[in-house]
Design a protein around this motif. Sequence first.
Motif, short mmCIF file in Angstrom:
data_model
loop_
_atom_site.label_atom_id
_atom_site.label_comp_id
_atom_site.label_asym_id
_atom_site.label_seq_id
_atom_site.Cartn_x
_atom_site.Cartn_y
_atom_site.Cartn_z
N GLY A 173 50.86 89.77 73.92
CA GLY A 173 51.21 89.68 75.33
C GLY A 173 50.26 88.83 76.16
N GLY A 174 50.35 89.02 77.49
CA GLY A 174 49.63 88.18 78.44
C GLY A 174 48.21 88.65 78.70
N PHE A 175 47.58 88.03 79.70
CA PHE A 175 46.18 88.27 80.04
C PHE A 175 45.83 89.75 80.15
CE2 PHE A 175 45.25 83.97 82.24
CZ PHE A 175 44.48 83.56 81.16
N ILE A 176 46.66 90.51 80.86
CA ILE A 176 46.33 91.90 81.17
C ILE A 176 47.10 92.88 80.30
CG2 ILE A 176 46.36 93.63 83.04
CD1 ILE A 176 45.74 91.57 84.99
N GLN A 177 48.05 92.43 79.55
CA GLN A 177 48.84 93.33 78.72
C GLN A 177 48.02 93.83 77.54
OE1 GLN A 177 52.12 90.45 78.34
NE2 GLN A 177 53.47 92.15 78.82
N ASP A 178 48.28 95.07 77.14
CA ASP A 178 47.70 95.61 75.92
C ASP A 178 48.83 96.15 75.06
OD1 ASP A 178 48.45 98.05 77.02
OD2 ASP A 178 46.43 98.51 77.75
N LYS A 179 48.49 96.79 73.97
CA LYS A 179 49.53 97.22 73.04
C LYS A 179 50.47 98.25 73.66
CE LYS A 179 46.81 100.77 70.58
NZ LYS A 179 45.66 100.76 71.52
N ASP A 180 50.01 98.99 74.66
CA ASP A 180 50.88 99.98 75.28
C ASP A 180 51.98 99.37 76.14
OD1 ASP A 180 49.58 102.09 74.08
OD2 ASP A 180 48.14 102.34 75.72
N ALA A 181 51.86 98.10 76.48
CA ALA A 181 52.89 97.42 77.26
C ALA A 181 54.18 97.23 76.46
CB ALA A 181 52.38 96.07 77.75
N TRP A 182 54.09 97.44 75.14
CA TRP A 182 55.24 97.15 74.27
C TRP A 182 56.01 98.39 73.83
CZ3 TRP A 182 56.58 92.24 73.99
CH2 TRP A 182 55.61 91.24 74.14
N ARG A 183 55.70 99.56 74.36
CA ARG A 183 56.31 100.79 73.84
C ARG A 183 57.84 100.78 73.91
NH1 ARG A 183 53.01 104.98 72.50
NH2 ARG A 183 50.82 104.88 73.16
N VAL A 184 58.39 100.34 75.03
CA VAL A 184 59.85 100.30 75.16
C VAL A 184 60.45 99.33 74.15
CG1 VAL A 184 61.74 99.62 76.69
CG2 VAL A 184 59.86 101.01 77.57
N HIS A 185 59.83 98.18 73.98
CA HIS A 185 60.34 97.17 73.06
C HIS A 185 60.27 97.65 71.61
CE1 HIS A 185 58.66 95.38 76.69
NE2 HIS A 185 59.66 94.52 76.64
N GLU A 186 59.21 98.39 71.29
CA GLU A 186 59.08 98.92 69.93
C GLU A 186 60.24 99.83 69.56
OE1 GLU A 186 54.17 99.04 69.94
OE2 GLU A 186 55.35 100.85 70.27
N LEU A 187 60.73 100.60 70.52
CA LEU A 187 61.83 101.51 70.24
C LEU A 187 63.05 100.75 69.74
CD1 LEU A 187 61.59 103.95 73.30
CD2 LEU A 187 60.97 104.44 70.92
#
Length: 309
Positions: free
Chosen positions: A46-60
């Motif tokens: 992801g981007g500058f401020i994104q971390d792995k938790d920003a992807w939870r919805v997409h992971e589903l």
Amino acid sequence: MLQPELAETPRVAEPRVERFRYAGFSYECRLTPCDRALTEPVILLGGFIQDKDAWRVHELAISQWATTVSIDLPGSGEADPLPPDHGTEFLADALHHALESLDMPSVNAVGCSYGTLIARELAHRHPGRVARLALSGMATLRPGKRIAWEDVMALARVLEEGRKEDFAREMIDLLMRGEGAPRARRATIVAKLVTHHLSTLPGHKVAKYLQNVARMRHAHETFGAFSSAERSQVVPRVPTLVFTGESDSLTPPEEGRRFARACGDARFTTIKDCGHMVMLERAGEFTDLLRHFFTDAPLAGLPYCNQVE
């Protein structure tokens, strides 16, 4: 949200956190296995401020058809801080080390915004590791381009001064600034959520954002480009999809179109009713487009895309 259309829904295993150490830096990923994957594992950057938790919805959604890996590389999320003189080359090598540790010889790499630099560098430095490459909001960050690098630097100064609310308001304006195209109603909700997130950033994430901006500045001032791939003007030699929102003014469609045309095996498209933050403004369509591309399904005729070039 659009969900992948499968004849039978695979069983999705519980996500697990895997930890790594490379060149003295500790970092981690969240891995969600898919027991009947239709394609290689999908790596999310992801981007500058994104971390792995920003992807939870997409992971589903993605984990219905592929194993997913959301990673906090050094300098992001819960990973160790990373000095600014460690550039995208180091990050690509750290990612490669993680993939070796996970025994993933071939992956589909997704990069969004800042993450496109790392994904592209991975394909450049370790081409045998990448099966397909998807780049969302892809552009160089050098001054003189249409991307508002000067705005990014100005925002860093606002954050350095401790003005988090001003930073959040001005950042969301930069990220969601459009060029006249209609916007999804969801964009208003996304703007409020992202503004709240940015205005409440904890101190260690503020420090990492500032380090990432300093990393880009150091690379530009030292090498004249932000990565060795950009510096050498080498284009990916793997199937590549370049896309962004049709009203993205931060990384304008023409920048991505130009890059895709220079590649040997690349396609370009824009997402309707959307700006720079495709992964948030149209999360369902984002994951559905990835499913089509990563499983070699046709891209033509998808209702949320403009013409595929």
